[in-house]
Design an enzyme around this catalytic site. Structure first.
Site: not given
Ligand code: NAP
Length: 301
Positions: A102, A177, A245
């Protein structure tokens, strides 16, 4: 790099709560999976099941037909796509890059322009449905970009999602979204208020949720996160800091359009209060702390 049985070389970058589950479906379908994540350990399980690790996003791009990303914030997306060792710089012509984070519509448009200049395809394709939907392969996927590019990626979206829509040009997926997040923002406050009221009235809130969850007030959030609020279970499926965010991006876009969204303003204020109190890593149902633990009047606009 398509094999005779139709399998392709697919990249996945960002292996957090959502990305690891989404990438798992691609691996299960038999495609070659190439991975990178900031923290390497989060790739271990997929590597143990046959995926290949690379040391930076560019190395992933060099090996793939399609690369998906599921990162945290717009600056992460910008670095991975537009950085010197990034996807746009290193992908072979014809490769398709798909950002499922997102993120901001404006950044999605900039990535699409940079990709087109190198003869690459690009889509923005954020999702809804949470970790529950990601695990089940039942996400709602909202895509923006060229129709022909969307059709190339559709079979992979079908591995991860159930409702898959192409909404328009680059940035359209992110706008859809954000519309989703705007609806969630006010709903989270409404569900919290409803449970706080039921508890204050001396009712059994579980019983109330069971009843109203079948009536006109029912929603995914009431049914799935309501019981967690009642149980004071604030463990994260979707982090508070990511939701803040999303609300910031939506408020910026709304201001640009001259729209006033009071529900979204109030939700952002309450979620920021939660963050300032040290609960940024809660799940979004953590908003209930403001209703359950500290009384009611302070939450007014
Ligand atoms: P998350 O657990 O924080 O996963 C994000 C991943 O991206 C982490 O593993 C992080 O690495 C990695 N990352 C960030 N910057 C990076 C970079 N520069 N290079 C390589 N890897 C990088 O978050 P999430 O819950 O999966 O959500 C991911 C996205 O989807 C967000 O934008 C969120 O708003 C959106 N979203 C989430 C949900 C939900 O229910 N969780 C639903 C819809 C949309 P690290 O392992 O080092 O932290």
């Amino acid at each position: 790099m398509t094999t005779s049985d139709g399998k392709q070389a697919i990249g996945f970058i960002g292996l957090g709560i959502m990305g690891a589950l989404m990438a798992g479906h691609i691996l299960e379908a038999g495609h070659q999976l190439h991975l990178y994540n900031r923290t390497r350990a989060k790739a271990d399980d997929l590597v143990a099941h046959g995926a290949t690790w690379h040391d930076n996003p560019g190395r992933v791009a060099e090996h793939c037909d399609i690369v998906f990303t599921m990162l945290g914030y717009p600056p992460d997306v910008e670095a991975v796509f537009l950085g010197p060792d990034g996807l746009v710089a290193r992908a072979r012509p014809g490769t398709v890059l798909v950002d499922m984070t997102t993120s901001s519509p404006d950044l999605a448009r900039r990535i699409a322009e940079a990709a087109a200049a190198r003869d690459l395809g690009a889509l923005d394709a954020p999702v809804s449905g949470g970790d529950v939907g990601a695990r089940a392969g039942r996400l709602a996927i909202m895509a923006g970009g060229e129709q022909t590019t969307f059709e190339k990626v559709r079979p992979f979206f079908e591995l991860m999602g159930e409702t898959i829509a192409h909404l328009g040009p680059a940035g359209a997926g992110q706008h859809a979204k954000l519309a989703n997040q705007i609806a969630i923002a006010s709903t989270m406050m409404a569900v919290s208020e409803s449970i706080a009221y039921a508890e204050a009235a001396g009712l059994d809130p579980r019983q109330v949720l069971d009843v109203i969850g079948t009536g006109a007030a029912s929603s995914f959030l009431l049914v799935n996160l309501g019981p967690k609020m009642v149980a004071r279970d604030y463990s994260a499926g979707f982090f508070v800091h990511h939701f803040v965010k999303d609300m910031e991006i939506a408020l910026d876009e709304a201001a640009r359009m001259g729209l006033d969204l009071p529900g979204l303003h109030l939700a952002r204020k309450l979620y920021r209060r939660l963050t300032e109190a040290g609960h940024a890593e809660d799940g979004t149902q953590g908003i209930f702390r403001l209703f359950a633990e500290t009384g009611h009047t302070q939450n007014r606009a």
